[in-house]
Design a protein around this motif. Structure first.
Motif, PDB file in Angstrom:
ATOM      1  N   TRP A   1     -14.326  16.055  24.642  1.00 52.07           N
ATOM      2  CA  TRP A   1     -13.104  15.427  25.133  1.00 52.07           C
ATOM      3  C   TRP A   1     -12.662  16.023  26.468  1.00 52.07           C
ATOM      4  O   TRP A   1     -12.113  15.310  27.317  1.00 52.07           O
ATOM      5  CB  TRP A   1     -11.976  15.571  24.102  1.00 52.07           C
ATOM      6  N   TYR A   2     -12.904  17.297  26.657  1.00 51.32           N
ATOM      7  CA  TYR A   2     -12.540  17.944  27.911  1.00 51.32           C
ATOM      8  C   TYR A   2     -13.357  17.400  29.087  1.00 51.32           C
ATOM      9  O   TYR A   2     -12.864  17.340  30.217  1.00 51.32           O
ATOM     10  CB  TYR A   2     -12.739  19.455  27.780  1.00 51.32           C
ATOM     11  N   ASN A   3     -14.605  17.003  28.793  1.00 57.09           N
ATOM     12  CA  ASN A   3     -15.493  16.466  29.833  1.00 57.09           C
ATOM     13  C   ASN A   3     -15.642  14.951  29.737  1.00 57.09           C
ATOM     14  O   ASN A   3     -16.655  14.397  30.180  1.00 57.09           O
ATOM     15  CB  ASN A   3     -16.878  17.120  29.728  1.00 57.09           C
ATOM     16  N   LEU A   4     -14.655  14.279  29.174  1.00 59.63           N
ATOM     17  CA  LEU A   4     -14.741  12.828  29.006  1.00 59.63           C
ATOM     18  C   LEU A   4     -14.832  12.103  30.340  1.00 59.63           C
ATOM     19  O   LEU A   4     -15.476  11.051  30.454  1.00 59.63           O
ATOM     20  CB  LEU A   4     -13.521  12.326  28.223  1.00 59.63           C
ATOM     21  N   SER A   5     -14.211  12.654  31.366  1.00 61.66           N
ATOM     22  CA  SER A   5     -14.224  11.990  32.669  1.00 61.66           C
ATOM     23  C   SER A   5     -15.627  11.905  33.262  1.00 61.66           C
ATOM     24  O   SER A   5     -15.871  11.091  34.152  1.00 61.66           O
ATOM     25  CB  SER A   5     -13.294  12.721  33.643  1.00 61.66           C
TER      26      SER A   5
ATOM     27  N   PRO B   1     -14.997   7.879  34.246  1.00 65.17           N
ATOM     28  CA  PRO B   1     -14.022   8.283  35.269  1.00 65.17           C
ATOM     29  C   PRO B   1     -12.778   7.401  35.257  1.00 65.17           C
ATOM     30  O   PRO B   1     -11.661   7.869  35.478  1.00 65.17           O
ATOM     31  CB  PRO B   1     -14.797   8.148  36.580  1.00 65.17           C
ATOM     32  N   GLN B   2     -13.000   6.117  35.000  1.00 68.43           N
ATOM     33  CA  GLN B   2     -11.898   5.163  34.876  1.00 68.43           C
ATOM     34  C   GLN B   2     -11.926   4.563  33.473  1.00 68.43           C
ATOM     35  O   GLN B   2     -12.915   3.968  33.069  1.00 68.43           O
ATOM     36  CB  GLN B   2     -12.010   4.049  35.918  1.00 68.43           C
ATOM     37  N   ILE B   3     -10.863   4.756  32.716  1.00 62.41           N
ATOM     38  CA  ILE B   3     -10.767   4.221  31.362  1.00 62.41           C
ATOM     39  C   ILE B   3      -9.981   2.917  31.427  1.00 62.41           C
ATOM     40  O   ILE B   3      -8.824   2.894  31.862  1.00 62.41           O
ATOM     41  CB  ILE B   3     -10.089   5.224  30.423  1.00 62.41           C
ATOM     42  N   THR B   4     -10.638   1.835  31.008  1.00 65.58           N
ATOM     43  CA  THR B   4     -10.047   0.498  31.077  1.00 65.58           C
ATOM     44  C   THR B   4      -9.674   0.029  29.685  1.00 65.58           C
ATOM     45  O   THR B   4     -10.459   0.171  28.739  1.00 65.58           O
ATOM     46  CB  THR B   4     -11.024  -0.507  31.707  1.00 65.58           C
TER      47      THR B   4
ATOM     48  N   ALA C   1      -9.230   9.081  34.326  1.00 72.97           N
ATOM     49  CA  ALA C   1      -9.430  10.035  33.231  1.00 72.97           C
ATOM     50  C   ALA C   1      -9.159  11.461  33.682  1.00 72.97           C
ATOM     51  O   ALA C   1      -8.627  12.274  32.918  1.00 72.97           O
ATOM     52  CB  ALA C   1     -10.844   9.910  32.680  1.00 72.97           C
ATOM     53  N   ASN C   2      -9.529  11.798  34.909  1.00 68.88           N
ATOM     54  CA  ASN C   2      -9.297  13.153  35.404  1.00 68.88           C
ATOM     55  C   ASN C   2      -7.811  13.489  35.473  1.00 68.88           C
ATOM     56  O   ASN C   2      -7.429  14.658  35.341  1.00 68.88           O
ATOM     57  CB  ASN C   2      -9.921  13.324  36.791  1.00 68.88           C
TER      58      ASN C   2
END
Length: 290
Positions: free
Chosen positions: A108-112, A116-119, A133-134
């Motif tokens: 979860w910490y590295n999800l970005s 990078p963009q959560i739609t 996400a960042n």
């Protein structure tokens, strides 16, 4: 005939041995200068330690609340007659119980790195919005998602076992009276299931309190990480670990006391007044006649 109590010599001998061992342990801890108790007292209420303590409390409450909500929903999906809901619930358990919590936190910490963009929207359809996400998946959000989603998998089994402990006749009787499914669940099933749900939930809450120390791997400054930052600078490793342990013991003690009173509250129907025996009735009648 007089009742002579049994003399449990083995118990007293075992108790005496344990008392001697415990006293020796306490004396060794007090007299051993390497524990550095003055440094422990110096940092026990340090500003950084208290800040980490508050972060631990907040994270424990938030993650446990998320886990209980998700666990209840997953448990209801599992006992549902809908095969789609049951399959989704089983898949959720398979993923979050089958992978280590530490791996989930790092993920979860590295999800970005993956999104990078959560739609948010419909597949192959219009989009309702997107976010970076960042920017929004901070270390606190990652810790909450990792702990809460993992806890939801375990809480679902606790809630499901509590619901299954209520006899089927309770539901059938309530439905025969014309009660809706929601009222049956809230007024009949859940109050009786809470006696089974509360004890393991209390254990999960205490476990969650200690599990929050894992978020130190993603640099969230909770209690343990705050102590680590201090002893990394002054090299007083043992005293700072003792400080963290003391606060963990204080919090677990408070939670254990709260669990005890909750169990008494939901189990109050089991404490019924013992009926008066017929022998006591005869004695009372004799006393009145006299």
């Amino acid at each position: 005939m007089p009742v002579v109590p049994l003399k449990y010599y083995g118990r007293w001998i075992a108790a005496g041995i344990l008392i001697i061992l415990f006293a020796g342990l306490v004396v060794s801890m007090v007299t051993n200068a390497r524990f550095q108790w003055p440094i422990v007292a110096q940092y026990l209420f340090d500003e950084s330690i208290i800040s980490g303590l508050l972060a631990t409390i907040w994270l424990t409450i938030a993650a446990m609340a998320l886990g209980m909500i998700l666990g209840t929903a997953i448990a209801l999906m599992r006992i549902s007659q809908n095969p789609v809901l049951g399959s989704i619930a089983s898949g959720y358990l398979w993923i979050f119980r089958g992978t280590p919590l530490l791996v989930q936190l790092i993920f979860w910490y590295n999800l970005s790195a993956l999104y990078p963009q959560i739609t948010i929207g419909f597949p192959f359809g219009p989009s309702l919005g997107s976010f970076d996400a960042n920017r929004y998946i901070t270390v606190y959000v990652a810790a909450l998602l990792g702990l809460g989603l993992n806890e939801g998998a375990y809480m679902s089994e606790i809630v499901r076992s509590g619901l299954n402990s209520v006899p089927v006749g309770q539901r059938e009787a309530a439905e025969a009276l014309g009660m809706s499914s929601y009222r049956v669940m809230m007024r009949i099933i859940l109050p009786q299931a809470m006696r089974v749900i509360i004890p393991p939930t209390g254990n999960q809450l205490i476990g969650m309190l200690k599990t929050t120390s894992l978020v130190s791997v993603i640099a969230l400054q909770e209690l343990l990480y705050s102590a680590q930052l201090i002893y990394t600078a002054n090299f007083q490793t043992i005293p700072l670990l003792i400080v963290a342990s003391i606060w963990y013991l204080v919090l677990t003690t408070v939670l254990s006391i709260g669990q005890h009173f909750l169990e008494r509250y939901f189990g109050r129907s089991d404490h019924r007044q013992e009926p008066v025996s017929s022998h006591d009735d005869v004695d009372n009648d004799s006393a009145r006649s006299a």
